[in-house]
Design an enzyme around this catalytic site. Structure first.
Site, PDB file in Angstrom:
ATOM      1  N   ASN A 150       1.509  10.603   6.851  1.00 48.11           N
ATOM      2  CA  ASN A 150       2.815  10.649   7.555  1.00 48.11           C
ATOM      3  C   ASN A 150       3.689   9.410   7.431  1.00 48.11           C
ATOM      4  O   ASN A 150       3.436   8.489   7.674  1.00 48.11           O
ATOM      5  CB  ASN A 150       2.394  10.856   8.990  1.00 48.11           C
ATOM      6  N   HIS A 161      -4.000  19.945  23.388  1.00 43.84           N
ATOM      7  CA  HIS A 161      -3.189  19.001  24.043  1.00 43.84           C
ATOM      8  C   HIS A 161      -2.552  19.444  25.227  1.00 43.84           C
ATOM      9  O   HIS A 161      -1.736  20.479  25.123  1.00 43.84           O
ATOM     10  CB  HIS A 161      -2.057  18.304  22.926  1.00 43.84           C
ATOM     11  N   ARG A 172      -6.811  17.097  26.075  1.00 48.73           N
ATOM     12  CA  ARG A 172      -6.194  15.763  26.204  1.00 48.73           C
ATOM     13  C   ARG A 172      -5.031  15.646  26.790  1.00 48.73           C
ATOM     14  O   ARG A 172      -4.037  16.631  26.924  1.00 48.73           O
ATOM     15  CB  ARG A 172      -6.025  15.231  24.784  1.00 48.73           C
ATOM     16  N   TYR A 175       5.803   8.093  23.677  1.00 47.73           N
ATOM     17  CA  TYR A 175       5.205   8.522  22.507  1.00 47.73           C
ATOM     18  C   TYR A 175       4.371   9.920  22.743  1.00 47.73           C
ATOM     19  O   TYR A 175       3.634   9.950  23.471  1.00 47.73           O
ATOM     20  CB  TYR A 175       4.379   7.560  21.569  1.00 47.73           C
ATOM     21  N   ASP A 219      -5.200   9.667  24.966  1.00 43.41           N
ATOM     22  CA  ASP A 219      -5.005   8.841  23.880  1.00 43.41           C
ATOM     23  C   ASP A 219      -4.174   7.589  24.186  1.00 43.41           C
ATOM     24  O   ASP A 219      -2.927   7.599  24.843  1.00 43.41           O
ATOM     25  CB  ASP A 219      -4.395   9.507  22.761  1.00 43.41           C
ATOM     26  N   HIS A 240      -3.261   5.187  22.298  1.00 45.13           N
ATOM     27  CA  HIS A 240      -2.169   5.033  21.021  1.00 45.13           C
ATOM     28  C   HIS A 240      -2.339   3.454  20.890  1.00 45.13           C
ATOM     29  O   HIS A 240      -1.366   2.886  20.278  1.00 45.13           O
ATOM     30  CB  HIS A 240      -0.914   5.273  21.001  1.00 45.13           C
ATOM     31  N   GLU A 292      -9.248   7.523  23.860  1.00 46.23           N
ATOM     32  CA  GLU A 292      -9.258   7.377  22.405  1.00 46.23           C
ATOM     33  C   GLU A 292      -8.166   6.003  22.279  1.00 46.23           C
ATOM     34  O   GLU A 292      -7.150   5.768  22.856  1.00 46.23           O
ATOM     35  CB  GLU A 292      -8.383   8.447  21.757  1.00 46.23           C
ATOM     36  N   GLU A 327      -8.727   7.272  13.721  1.00 39.80           N
ATOM     37  CA  GLU A 327      -7.835   8.329  12.895  1.00 39.80           C
ATOM     38  C   GLU A 327      -7.151   7.517  11.880  1.00 39.80           C
ATOM     39  O   GLU A 327      -6.703   8.113  11.051  1.00 39.80           O
ATOM     40  CB  GLU A 327      -6.918   9.070  14.084  1.00 39.80           C
ATOM     41  N   ARG A 335     -13.460   9.138  14.639  1.00 35.03           N
ATOM     42  CA  ARG A 335     -12.364  10.122  14.529  1.00 35.03           C
ATOM     43  C   ARG A 335     -11.550  10.109  13.314  1.00 35.03           C
ATOM     44  O   ARG A 335     -10.633  10.354  13.049  1.00 35.03           O
ATOM     45  CB  ARG A 335     -11.363   9.752  15.795  1.00 35.03           C
ATOM     46  N   HIS A 340      -9.847  13.750  13.410  1.00 31.73           N
ATOM     47  CA  HIS A 340      -8.530  13.506  13.986  1.00 31.73           C
ATOM     48  C   HIS A 340      -7.848  14.981  13.671  1.00 31.73           C
ATOM     49  O   HIS A 340      -8.345  15.268  12.467  1.00 31.73           O
ATOM     50  CB  HIS A 340      -7.724  12.519  12.929  1.00 31.73           C
ATOM     51  N   ASP A 391       0.080  16.374  11.383  1.00 34.15           N
ATOM     52  CA  ASP A 391       0.470  16.108   9.967  1.00 34.15           C
ATOM     53  C   ASP A 391      -0.644  15.807   9.121  1.00 34.15           C
ATOM     54  O   ASP A 391      -0.517  15.125   7.704  1.00 34.15           O
ATOM     55  CB  ASP A 391       1.219  14.415  10.508  1.00 34.15           C
ATOM     56  N   GLU A 398     -10.201  17.714  17.339  1.00 35.58           N
ATOM     57  CA  GLU A 398      -8.999  17.808  17.919  1.00 35.58           C
ATOM     58  C   GLU A 398      -8.310  19.123  17.245  1.00 35.58           C
ATOM     59  O   GLU A 398      -8.280  19.220  16.160  1.00 35.58           O
ATOM     60  CB  GLU A 398      -8.281  16.729  17.571  1.00 35.58           C
ATOM     61  N   TRP A 449       1.306   0.054  17.829  1.00 40.30           N
ATOM     62  CA  TRP A 449       2.009   1.441  17.787  1.00 40.30           C
ATOM     63  C   TRP A 449       1.491   2.233  18.852  1.00 40.30           C
ATOM     64  O   TRP A 449       0.552   2.683  19.325  1.00 40.30           O
ATOM     65  CB  TRP A 449       1.508   1.923  16.246  1.00 40.30           C
TER      66      TRP A 449
HETATM   67  O1  KDG Z   1       0.811  10.211  12.168  1.00 41.31           O
HETATM   68  C1  KDG Z   1       0.566   9.987  13.354  1.00 41.31           C
HETATM   69  C2  KDG Z   1      -0.298  11.022  14.438  1.00 41.31           C
HETATM   70  O2  KDG Z   1      -1.262  11.714  13.262  1.00 41.31           O
HETATM   71  C3  KDG Z   1      -0.653  10.471  15.577  1.00 41.31           C
HETATM   72  O3  KDG Z   1       0.152  10.093  16.412  1.00 41.31           O
HETATM   73  C4  KDG Z   1      -1.534  11.708  16.427  1.00 41.31           C
HETATM   74  O4  KDG Z   1      -2.566  10.068  17.791  1.00 41.31           O
HETATM   75  C5  KDG Z   1      -2.722  11.155  17.146  1.00 41.31           C
HETATM   76  C6  KDG Z   1      -3.875  12.018  17.743  1.00 41.31           C
HETATM   77  O5  KDG Z   1      -4.656  11.607  18.103  1.00 41.31           O
HETATM   78  O6  KDG Z   1      -3.559  13.068  17.049  1.00 41.31           O
HETATM   79 MG    MG Z   2      -4.800   9.581  18.383  1.00 35.48          MG
END
Ligand code: KDG
Ligand code: MG
Length: 405
Positions: free
Chosen positions: A37, A122, A147, A159, A212, A214, A238, A264, A285, A314, A318, A341, A405
């Protein structure tokens, strides 16, 4: 059976996907996903310029040797671009082997350990109320695990919460640059436990819940969040911390019994080695596309099993349906599969381009018995949807500091 051609396609049926098609001199073909991605064309160049020519004429049955040839033979090991390219070749070769044998890939990997694949869906929302309404709908649809992500009050955007911008590409300007998003750890840590408290008050303890982070926290902050969430009994938390320094998870682990998941963005088993062998995590993951394909994912699952770590691949949008199918074949066979997921089966343009063997029943994926991976790819339909440059967002603190991120 010799590799006679390797074709690489980039298309955007809703999202950008890089698809590899390997053809053999006896009329078989196999498909692989090489999507990274926001960096798609780098993988295309790697495949076109550095992989394709090395593989033409090779025996398509030699999956292990071809994997080692691309991994060790390049001298430059690991990294997302290299490993996505190797992954797509590996998936396509497994697909071919299955078609030649007339068997689904999971049969070649050892056969079924289970007949259905548990998923987590989700539930996102701008407010707790909206997030929990979405959770209620998913429970009604039969999901056993969900989630929860919610916009953080007083942060301009969060995000993963698209708000009224339902199309991913609407977030990108006419000259796409990474969108910038704000972050505030204090606001986040003060808010998230309330989301889970209310979820438990409204829906009880049976539904399994995931969150998550992130990678936005430091180890001690993640440890605090894990402790604060203990009463709400998460299936896992996560990406609580970035994992280049795998020891970060030791600190989180020492302080909380909330189960931990990560992986992931990992590309090889080396990214997870200390995490797994020290039992600092509960779920790994890694995705087949970003982790080098089916061959290393099977090895990683077996390594993880020794340390009581389960797989939770994961499953973001994407990754192409080819990767989701590869996961289904792995999930159905590895003994220590945990959960998959799940973001939907994809309709509209995606369905026009990819035909896949997955269906959903009561929150579980069912994998149809088709030779190989069971995915098909419509080249003509793919050509209609041209690649669109796009980026993931970057995150900054209030004072402008670029954040994780
Ligand atoms: O490309 C980034 C995404 O795949 C990501 O943001 C998705 O964190 C993610 C998840 O747990 O699916
Ligand atoms: Mg994630």
């Amino acid at each position: 059976m010799r590799i006679s051609d390797i074709k690489i396609f980039v298309s955007c049926p809703g999202r950008n996907f890089v698809t590899v098609k390997i053809e053999t001199n006896n009329g078989f073909y196999g498909l692989g996903d090489a999507t990274v991605n926001g960096r798609e064309l780098a993988v295309v160049a790697y495949l076109e310029e550095h992989v394709k020519h090395c593989l033409l004429g090779k025996d398509a049955h030699q999956i292990e040797d071809i994997w080692q040839y691309l991994y060790k033979g390049a001298y430059w090991r690991r990294g997302p671009i290299t490993m996505a390219a190797i992954a797509a070749i590996d998936m396509a070769l497994w697909d071919i082997k299955g078609k030649v044998a007339g068997l689904p890939v999971y049969q070649l990997l050892g056969g079924k350990s289970r007949h259905k694949i548990k998923t987590y869906a989700h539930a996102n929302g701008e407010t707790i109320e909206e997030t929990l309404d979405n959770l209620g709908q998913l429970i009604e649809q039969g999901f056993k695990a969900v989630r929860l992500q919610c916009a953080i009050p007083k942060l301009k955007s969060t995000y993963g919460i698209l708000g009224d911008k339902k199309d991913y590409y609407e977030l990108q300007s006419s000259r796409p640059l990474p969108p910038e998003q704000p972050w505030d750890t204090t606001k986040y840590l003060n808010f998230i436990p309330t989301l889970f408290k209310k979820a438990r008050e409204q829906y009880g303890m049976d539904i399994e819940l995931v969150h998550d982070v992130h990678s936005r926290l430091t180890p001690i902050e993640a440890a605090k969040l894990g402790k604060d969430l203990e009463p709400y009994n998460l299936l896992f938390l996560e990406d609580s911390v970035t994992a280049e320094n795998q020891q970060g998870y030791q600190q989180v682990r020492q302080h909380t019994t909330t189960p931990l998941a990560v992986g992931e963005i990992f590309n090889t088993i080396w990214d997870a080695k200390e995490l797994i062998e020290n039992q600092w995590i509960d779920y790994i993951r890694m995705a087949a596309t970003h982790g080098g394909g089916i061959t290393p994912m099977k090895k990683m699952a077996e390594f993880a099993a020794i340390y009581h770590v389960r797989t939770a691949p994961h499953g973001a949008p994407d990754l192409s349906p080819i990767c989701h199918a590869a996961h289904a074949h792995l999930n159905i066979t590895v003994n220590n599969f945990g959960i998959q997921e799940f973001i939907g089966l994809g309709g509209g343009k995606l369905k026009e381009v990819f035909e896949h063997p997955l269906s959903l029943e009561d929150g579980h994926i069912i994998l149809a018995d088709k030779p190989g991976l069971g995915v098909d790819f419509d080249e003509e339909a793919a050509q209609k949807y041209k690649y669109k440059r796009s980026y993931l967002p970057v995150t900054r603190l209030d004072d402008g500091t670029l954040w994780n991120w």
